[in-house]
Design an enzyme around this catalytic site. Structure first.
Site, PDB file in Angstrom:
ATOM      1  N   GLY A  65       0.830  -1.193   0.000  1.00 24.84           N
ATOM      2  CA  GLY A  65       0.000   0.000   0.000  1.00 24.84           C
ATOM      3  C   GLY A  65       0.862   1.240   0.000  1.00 24.84           C
ATOM      4  N   ASP A  66       0.631   2.091   0.991  1.00 25.75           N
ATOM      5  CA  ASP A  66       1.375   3.351   1.080  1.00 25.75           C
ATOM      6  C   ASP A  66       2.261   3.387   2.324  1.00 25.75           C
ATOM      7  OD1 ASP A  66      -0.637   3.484   2.935  1.00 25.75           O
ATOM      8  OD2 ASP A  66      -1.266   5.509   2.440  1.00 25.75           O
ATOM      9  N   GLU A  67       2.742   2.221   2.760  1.00 31.34           N
ATOM     10  CA  GLU A  67       3.574   2.126   3.952  1.00 31.34           C
ATOM     11  C   GLU A  67       5.009   1.731   3.592  1.00 31.34           C
ATOM     12  OE1 GLU A  67       0.192   0.695   7.152  1.00 31.34           O
ATOM     13  OE2 GLU A  67       1.481  -0.814   6.216  1.00 31.34           O
TER      14      GLU A  67
END
Length: 176
Positions: free
Chosen positions: A115-117
């Site tokens: 994801g966005d991690e």
């Protein structure tokens, strides 16, 4: 493969047989690469990150030196994917990965968890060094991104965990 060629019980030469296994070797290398890296950004994935943190733990225990983990989460990234599409969001993630890498030393590791991690492993770093790097990342994200004729900024939230204060295992450090 090579076999002797015989006539009347006497070796008179050799028969050589060749097979090109280049494609098989390349496929094996690609499978190995995909098992350790994020296919979108090329950064280490969760599996390789765990190995790198284990290595950092071993080095820190041996040398008595601290290290830091930075956990980065892009703020409101879902809005980019929902409004502009996942393909656009993928290009942004690639740019974000490059900006994070540019803020690090060569000995440090940035990995994409999904994801966005993102997680950064900072070897031989104390709280001040981790804070300075986090500030560099925040400043890098503040510079406008340019994708598809649009100019926009992406902000991120960063958490910092320090070894040994915040934990002495991979899971404990990531949790903190």
């Amino acid at each position: 493969v090579t076999l002797p060629q015989c006539s009347r019980g006497q070796a008179i030469g050799r028969v050589y047989s060749f097979r090109d296994i280049t494609a098989r070797l390349e496929l094996h290398q690609r499978i190995e690469q995909l098992s350790h890296t994020d296919p979108l950004t090329g950064l280490p994935n969760r599996r390789l990150l765990s190995d790198r943190i284990e290595h950092a733990l071993a080095m820190a225990r041996r040398d008595g030196t601290p290290f830091a983990l930075l956990f980065l989460d892009l703020d409101r990234f879902k809005h980019i994917n929902d409004s502009l599409g996942h393909q656009f969001g993928d290009r942004v993630l690639i740019d974000v990965a490059e900006r994070i890498k540019a803020c690090l030393r060569q000995v440090d590791t940035v990995a994409r968890l999904g994801g966005d991690e993102f997680v950064v492993v900072m070897h031989q770093s104390d709280a001040a060094g981790a804070e300075a790097t986090a500030q560099r990342v925040i400043e890098a994200m503040a510079r406008p991104f340019a994708q598809g004729g649009l100019s926009f900024t992406v902000t991120c939230s960063i958490g910092i965990a320090l070894y040994p204060n915040d934990g002495d295992s991979v899971d404990e450090l990531l949790r903190h």
